[in-house]
Design a protein around this motif. Sequence first.
Motif, PDB file in Angstrom:
ATOM      1  N   GLN A  23      23.869  39.946  -6.876  1.00 58.14           N
ATOM      2  CA  GLN A  23      22.852  40.993  -6.930  1.00 58.14           C
ATOM      3  C   GLN A  23      21.467  40.398  -7.179  1.00 58.14           C
ATOM      4  O   GLN A  23      20.473  40.837  -6.582  1.00 58.14           O
ATOM      5  N   MET A  24      21.386  39.397  -8.056  1.00 61.74           N
ATOM      6  CA  MET A  24      20.104  38.752  -8.309  1.00 61.74           C
ATOM      7  C   MET A  24      19.631  38.009  -7.062  1.00 61.74           C
ATOM      8  O   MET A  24      18.448  38.098  -6.684  1.00 61.74           O
ATOM      9  N   ALA A  25      20.537  37.296  -6.401  1.00 64.48           N
ATOM     10  CA  ALA A  25      20.176  36.584  -5.174  1.00 64.48           C
ATOM     11  C   ALA A  25      19.706  37.569  -4.102  1.00 64.48           C
ATOM     12  O   ALA A  25      18.712  37.326  -3.411  1.00 64.48           O
ATOM     13  N   SER A  42      12.973  40.160  -1.767  1.00 64.12           N
ATOM     14  CA  SER A  42      11.574  40.140  -2.221  1.00 64.12           C
ATOM     15  C   SER A  42      10.748  39.093  -1.482  1.00 64.12           C
ATOM     16  O   SER A  42       9.537  39.248  -1.351  1.00 64.12           O
ATOM     17  N   PHE A  43      11.394  38.035  -0.990  1.00 62.60           N
ATOM     18  CA  PHE A  43      10.678  37.001  -0.255  1.00 62.60           C
ATOM     19  C   PHE A  43      10.244  37.491   1.122  1.00 62.60           C
ATOM     20  O   PHE A  43       9.228  37.058   1.647  1.00 62.60           O
ATOM     21  N   ASP A  44      11.068  38.379   1.717  1.00 63.05           N
ATOM     22  CA  ASP A  44      10.779  38.841   3.082  1.00 63.05           C
ATOM     23  C   ASP A  44      11.441  40.201   3.295  1.00 63.05           C
ATOM     24  O   ASP A  44      12.655  40.288   3.434  1.00 63.05           O
ATOM     25  N   ARG A  73      18.288  43.848 -16.249  1.00 59.07           N
ATOM     26  CA  ARG A  73      17.172  43.587 -17.172  1.00 59.07           C
ATOM     27  C   ARG A  73      16.438  42.290 -16.825  1.00 59.07           C
ATOM     28  O   ARG A  73      15.207  42.240 -16.826  1.00 59.07           O
ATOM     29  N   ALA A  74      17.211  41.234 -16.534  1.00 63.72           N
ATOM     30  CA  ALA A  74      16.603  39.939 -16.226  1.00 63.72           C
ATOM     31  C   ALA A  74      15.726  40.031 -14.978  1.00 63.72           C
ATOM     32  O   ALA A  74      14.638  39.452 -14.926  1.00 63.72           O
ATOM     33  N   MET A  75      16.179  40.771 -13.986  1.00 61.61           N
ATOM     34  CA  MET A  75      15.392  40.918 -12.764  1.00 61.61           C
ATOM     35  C   MET A  75      14.164  41.793 -13.000  1.00 61.61           C
ATOM     36  O   MET A  75      13.083  41.521 -12.458  1.00 61.61           O
ATOM     37  N   ALA A  76      14.309  42.820 -13.816  1.00 60.33           N
ATOM     38  CA  ALA A  76      13.164  43.691 -14.126  1.00 60.33           C
ATOM     39  C   ALA A  76      12.057  42.892 -14.799  1.00 60.33           C
ATOM     40  O   ALA A  76      10.871  43.164 -14.583  1.00 60.33           O
ATOM     41  N   GLU A 131      17.311  29.865 -11.788  1.00 60.61           N
ATOM     42  CA  GLU A 131      17.974  28.934 -10.866  1.00 60.61           C
ATOM     43  C   GLU A 131      18.213  29.603  -9.517  1.00 60.61           C
ATOM     44  O   GLU A 131      18.025  28.981  -8.467  1.00 60.61           O
ATOM     45  N   ILE A 132      18.644  30.858  -9.546  1.00 63.28           N
ATOM     46  CA  ILE A 132      18.880  31.594  -8.304  1.00 63.28           C
ATOM     47  C   ILE A 132      17.575  31.729  -7.526  1.00 63.28           C
ATOM     48  O   ILE A 132      17.543  31.498  -6.311  1.00 63.28           O
ATOM     49  N   LYS A 133      16.505  32.079  -8.214  1.00 62.14           N
ATOM     50  CA  LYS A 133      15.216  32.208  -7.533  1.00 62.14           C
ATOM     51  C   LYS A 133      14.833  30.896  -6.857  1.00 62.14           C
ATOM     52  O   LYS A 133      14.432  30.883  -5.689  1.00 62.14           O
ATOM     53  N   GLU A 134      14.958  29.799  -7.575  1.00 58.23           N
ATOM     54  CA  GLU A 134      14.573  28.491  -7.037  1.00 58.23           C
ATOM     55  C   GLU A 134      15.406  28.127  -5.808  1.00 58.23           C
ATOM     56  O   GLU A 134      14.856  27.747  -4.763  1.00 58.23           O
TER      57      GLU A 134
END
Length: 136
Positions: free
Chosen positions: A15-17, A23-25, A47-50, A124-127
């Motif tokens: 879900q985070m990925a 959000s990137f595109d 919460r972490a994504m918010a 880490e997922i964002k990176e």
Amino acid sequence: MKVLILCTGNSCRSQMAHGFLQSFDKDLIVRSAGTRAAGKLNEGAVRAMAEVGIDISHHTSDPVEKYLGEEWDYVITVCGGANGSCPMFTGKVKHRLHIGFDDPSHATGTPEFIESEFRRVRDEIKEKFYEFYQSL
């Protein structure tokens, strides 16, 4: 471009990925699913994504079977369980990748430590998914 992100429960890492990649595109078609979908999102992941301005609270935890008949440019597993039990997408997937992450929902300890694990994995997922996106 269509991307399917797989995890076991489809409640946290996938879900985070999904949230980051979308959000990137906004033109990417991104879906996430679970090999044993939990049916709900992990509140720690929401919460972490918010905290970084991405709302995934409207996402749903879907079983992978929902997407088996579709064609995908990429199917990406984000946990070892999903990587090992990923269904065959013969002829319907151009690229299959594994980008693995720890499961912060398994963290134990103080609420502060658990929260820090969600943040660590989120970052880490964002990176890694930004690196993936840039490689497209």
